[in-house]
Design a protein around this motif. Structure first.
Motif, PDB file in Angstrom:
ATOM      1  N   ASN A 187       1.002  -1.214  -0.075  1.00  0.00           N
ATOM      2  CA  ASN A 187       0.071  -0.056   0.019  1.00  0.00           C
ATOM      3  C   ASN A 187       0.959   1.090  -0.176  1.00  0.00           C
ATOM      4  O   ASN A 187       0.365   2.271   0.330  1.00  0.00           O
ATOM      5  CB  ASN A 187      -1.057   0.165   1.230  1.00  0.00           C
ATOM      6  CG  ASN A 187      -0.296  -0.559   2.398  1.00  0.00           C
ATOM      7  OD1 ASN A 187       0.899  -0.691   2.179  1.00  0.00           O
ATOM      8  ND2 ASN A 187      -0.871  -0.600   3.546  1.00  0.00           N
TER       9      ASN A 187
ATOM     10  N   ILE B 104       0.034 -11.481  13.151  1.00  0.00           N
ATOM     11  CA  ILE B 104      -0.501 -10.084  12.757  1.00  0.00           C
ATOM     12  C   ILE B 104       0.401  -9.237  11.749  1.00  0.00           C
ATOM     13  O   ILE B 104       1.528  -8.981  12.237  1.00  0.00           O
ATOM     14  CB  ILE B 104      -0.852  -9.400  13.886  1.00  0.00           C
ATOM     15  CG1 ILE B 104      -1.670 -10.138  15.010  1.00  0.00           C
ATOM     16  CG2 ILE B 104      -1.444  -8.055  13.720  1.00  0.00           C
ATOM     17  CD1 ILE B 104      -1.986  -9.455  16.152  1.00  0.00           C
ATOM     18  N   PRO B 105       0.064  -9.257  10.623  1.00  0.00           N
ATOM     19  CA  PRO B 105       1.080  -8.184   9.970  1.00  0.00           C
ATOM     20  C   PRO B 105       0.923  -6.808  10.227  1.00  0.00           C
ATOM     21  O   PRO B 105      -0.142  -6.341  10.208  1.00  0.00           O
ATOM     22  CB  PRO B 105       0.316  -8.749   8.325  1.00  0.00           C
ATOM     23  CG  PRO B 105      -0.843  -9.499   8.450  1.00  0.00           C
ATOM     24  CD  PRO B 105      -0.990  -9.721   9.703  1.00  0.00           C
ATOM     25  N   ASN B 106       1.862  -6.114  10.181  1.00  0.00           N
ATOM     26  CA  ASN B 106       1.920  -4.756  10.476  1.00  0.00           C
ATOM     27  C   ASN B 106       2.091  -4.192   9.271  1.00  0.00           C
ATOM     28  O   ASN B 106       3.024  -3.827   8.773  1.00  0.00           O
ATOM     29  CB  ASN B 106       2.983  -4.435  11.497  1.00  0.00           C
ATOM     30  CG  ASN B 106       2.990  -2.933  11.974  1.00  0.00           C
ATOM     31  OD1 ASN B 106       2.448  -2.016  11.153  1.00  0.00           O
ATOM     32  ND2 ASN B 106       3.890  -2.567  12.736  1.00  0.00           N
ATOM     33  N   MET B 107       1.040  -3.377   8.674  1.00  0.00           N
ATOM     34  CA  MET B 107       1.069  -2.726   7.357  1.00  0.00           C
ATOM     35  C   MET B 107       0.963  -1.178   7.629  1.00  0.00           C
ATOM     36  O   MET B 107       0.772  -0.482   6.519  1.00  0.00           O
ATOM     37  CB  MET B 107      -0.222  -3.249   6.494  1.00  0.00           C
ATOM     38  CG  MET B 107      -0.622  -4.760   6.338  1.00  0.00           C
ATOM     39  SD  MET B 107       0.814  -5.442   5.409  1.00  0.00           S
ATOM     40  CE  MET B 107       0.774  -4.861   3.825  1.00  0.00           C
ATOM     41  N   LEU B 108       1.323  -0.819   8.685  1.00  0.00           N
ATOM     42  CA  LEU B 108       1.178   0.745   8.993  1.00  0.00           C
ATOM     43  C   LEU B 108       2.278   1.259   7.991  1.00  0.00           C
ATOM     44  O   LEU B 108       3.548   0.782   8.075  1.00  0.00           O
ATOM     45  CB  LEU B 108       1.554   1.083  10.665  1.00  0.00           C
ATOM     46  CG  LEU B 108       0.620   0.725  11.429  1.00  0.00           C
ATOM     47  CD1 LEU B 108       0.999   1.032  12.903  1.00  0.00           C
ATOM     48  CD2 LEU B 108      -0.578   1.365  11.316  1.00  0.00           C
TER      49      LEU B 108
ATOM     50  N   VAL C 221      -5.504  -0.046  13.861  1.00  0.00           N
ATOM     51  CA  VAL C 221      -4.313   0.759  13.854  1.00  0.00           C
ATOM     52  C   VAL C 221      -3.439   0.467  14.970  1.00  0.00           C
ATOM     53  O   VAL C 221      -2.385   0.781  15.155  1.00  0.00           O
ATOM     54  CB  VAL C 221      -4.713   2.211  13.510  1.00  0.00           C
ATOM     55  CG1 VAL C 221      -5.243   2.830  14.859  1.00  0.00           C
ATOM     56  CG2 VAL C 221      -3.373   2.988  13.067  1.00  0.00           C
TER      57      VAL C 221
ATOM     58  N   GLN D  36      -2.793  -5.069  11.222  1.00  0.00           N
ATOM     59  CA  GLN D  36      -2.317  -3.595  11.931  1.00  0.00           C
ATOM     60  C   GLN D  36      -2.492  -2.505  10.568  1.00  0.00           C
ATOM     61  O   GLN D  36      -1.552  -2.926   9.925  1.00  0.00           O
ATOM     62  CB  GLN D  36      -1.268  -3.689  12.650  1.00  0.00           C
ATOM     63  CG  GLN D  36      -1.169  -2.385  13.422  1.00  0.00           C
ATOM     64  CD  GLN D  36       0.045  -2.383  14.401  1.00  0.00           C
ATOM     65  OE1 GLN D  36       0.873  -3.218  14.242  1.00  0.00           O
ATOM     66  NE2 GLN D  36       0.002  -1.331  15.162  1.00  0.00           N
ATOM     67  N   SER D  37      -3.176  -1.854  10.491  1.00  0.00           N
ATOM     68  CA  SER D  37      -3.241  -0.952   9.546  1.00  0.00           C
ATOM     69  C   SER D  37      -4.466   0.385   9.559  1.00  0.00           C
ATOM     70  O   SER D  37      -5.333   0.027  10.403  1.00  0.00           O
ATOM     71  CB  SER D  37      -3.689  -1.748   8.081  1.00  0.00           C
ATOM     72  OG  SER D  37      -3.586  -0.747   6.929  1.00  0.00           O
ATOM     73  N   GLU D  38      -4.049   1.377   9.207  1.00  0.00           N
ATOM     74  CA  GLU D  38      -4.949   2.464   8.904  1.00  0.00           C
ATOM     75  C   GLU D  38      -6.101   1.700   7.987  1.00  0.00           C
ATOM     76  O   GLU D  38      -5.639   1.079   7.151  1.00  0.00           O
ATOM     77  CB  GLU D  38      -4.468   3.788   8.282  1.00  0.00           C
ATOM     78  CG  GLU D  38      -3.283   4.432   9.079  1.00  0.00           C
ATOM     79  CD  GLU D  38      -3.892   5.406   9.949  1.00  0.00           C
ATOM     80  OE1 GLU D  38      -5.219   5.761   9.807  1.00  0.00           O
ATOM     81  OE2 GLU D  38      -2.981   6.149  10.416  1.00  0.00           O
TER      82      GLU D  38
ATOM     83  N   ASN E 242      -5.226   3.167   4.318  1.00  0.00           N
ATOM     84  CA  ASN E 242      -4.270   2.789   3.537  1.00  0.00           C
ATOM     85  C   ASN E 242      -4.213   1.382   3.005  1.00  0.00           C
ATOM     86  O   ASN E 242      -3.388   1.207   2.528  1.00  0.00           O
ATOM     87  CB  ASN E 242      -3.165   3.232   4.500  1.00  0.00           C
ATOM     88  CG  ASN E 242      -2.692   4.643   4.865  1.00  0.00           C
ATOM     89  OD1 ASN E 242      -3.241   5.588   3.808  1.00  0.00           O
ATOM     90  ND2 ASN E 242      -2.210   5.029   5.976  1.00  0.00           N
ATOM     91  N   LEU E 243      -5.182   0.554   3.453  1.00  0.00           N
ATOM     92  CA  LEU E 243      -5.044  -0.816   3.185  1.00  0.00           C
ATOM     93  C   LEU E 243      -5.293  -0.871   1.617  1.00  0.00           C
ATOM     94  O   LEU E 243      -6.180  -0.421   1.405  1.00  0.00           O
ATOM     95  CB  LEU E 243      -6.121  -1.643   3.981  1.00  0.00           C
ATOM     96  CG  LEU E 243      -5.369  -3.049   4.241  1.00  0.00           C
ATOM     97  CD1 LEU E 243      -3.933  -2.886   4.870  1.00  0.00           C
ATOM     98  CD2 LEU E 243      -6.397  -3.802   5.497  1.00  0.00           C
TER      99      LEU E 243
END
Lengths: 123, 211
Positions: A12, A113-117, B79, B102-104, B107-108
């Motif tokens: 992303n 848990i993937p961290n996509m931040l 988040v 974990q994401s906004e 933004n995913l």
């Protein structure tokens, strides 16, 4: 993280045009058995990116899926559906990373848990 | 599963230990969560055997309600890592499978049309204006079948107009009006408990082309 989740996640990062599939770097893989639901699997088959699933499955140590998209008659078979079920829903990436295919940016996976931040400059 | 049983299972879940006001973290009560998911399943057939995503899942109440009603694959997205950790403990406690990311929400990046139903109790946008609408706009892009969401009753007309005109909904209906019981979580809350009116919405996205 199941491979079904992997099959629907793309990188992303701003500016990335081809962020799918994310490359898996496995460190710890676990298996959790779940009930077999053939109707769900048949319906899901048409929505899956087959190559991404077959490749991911291999990286996760399960090499039983065919490389080429299977014929419809094969898809209906119990033998195929059980393998598909296992790869899609029972194999989990517990620790490791998902890597953006275009930029090489690593998204860590901890406790499944993937961290996509994203960082500020990636949004 | 009976409604009462669902409500009682959800009532035992762990909730936020240190709620973060900037994220508008309020627990989704067992009363509301059970009715929301029970209706989605029994009146509309949108949960059992489906792929369900929970936007802003917090401690996982709605996600876990979906798994208890036999959703095939449930993904909770939030988040905040502390919330996700609690959601994970809650899933273990109930011995169900829950996927967490974990994401906004904004933004995913999603590929394909795999998610059938999105359920969410979004931030109402009282601290960060427009947060609720951001969630709704993404939910209507991701879901192929239906979106269930809670919004303040005072914003009803605005929600309806935006969903139909801007966010690609083919229908937007209020299924019922509920009382959202907000416990006194934060210092700025003057009263002990507040009760606010919220609408349970069901939105149907327009049919999409395969991407």
């Amino acid at each position: 993280m199941r491979l079904l989740t992997h099959n629907m996640l793309a990188s992303n990062i701003k500016g990335v045009t081809n962020g799918f599939p994310l490359r898996i770097e496995p460190e710890k893989i676990i298996e959790k058995p779940v009930d077999f639901n053939p109707d769900f699997l048949k319906n899901m088959f048409s929505k899956i990116d087959w190559k991404a699933l077959a490749d991911a499955s291999k990286i996760m140590g399960y090499a039983e899926l065919p490389d080429e998209v299977p014929e419809q008659t094969v898809v209906e078979s119990d033998e195929f559906l059980r393998k598909f079920h296992h790869a899609l829903l029972e194999v989990h990436l517990e620790e490791g990373a998902l890597v953006c295919p275009e930029t090489g940016r690593r998204f860590p996976v901890n406790k499944g848990i993937p961290n996509m931040l994203l960082h500020e400059d990636e949004v | 599963m009976k409604l009462k049983q669902l409500e009682s299972l959800l009532g035992n879940l762990q909730q936020f230990q240190n709620p973060k006001i900037e994220l508008e973290q309020y627990p989704t009560g067992a009363h509301i969560a059970s009715r929301m998911l029970y209706t989605a399943e029994n009146s509309y057939d949108d949960i059992s055997g489906k792929v369900v995503a929970d936007f802003g899942c917090g401690c996982g109440t709605l996600s876990l309600a979906a798994t208890l009603l036999d959703a095939e694959h449930v993904i909770g997205i939030d988040v905040d890592d502390e919330s996700l950790e609690i959601a994970s403990v809650n899933a273990d406690e109930l011995e169900v499978e829950l996927e967490l990311i974990q994401s906004e929400i904004k933004n995913l990046q999603w590929r394909g049309q795999i998610v059938d139903t999105v359920v969410m109790n979004p931030p109402f946008g009282t601290r960060k204006k427009g947060a609720d609408m951001e969630f709704l706009s993404v939910a209507l892009k991701v879901a192929s079948q239906a979106v269930y969401s809670l919004h303040k009753t005072t914003t009803r007309e605005h929600i309806k107009r935006a969903a139909l005109r801007d966010y690609n909904a083919s229908s937007a209906e209020v299924i019922c009006e509920l009382r959202y019981d907000l416990p006194k979580l934060y210092k700025f809350h003057k009263k002990k408990d507040v009760d606010i009116a919220v609408d349970l919405w069901r939105f149907v996205p327009k049919a999409k082309q395969e991407s």
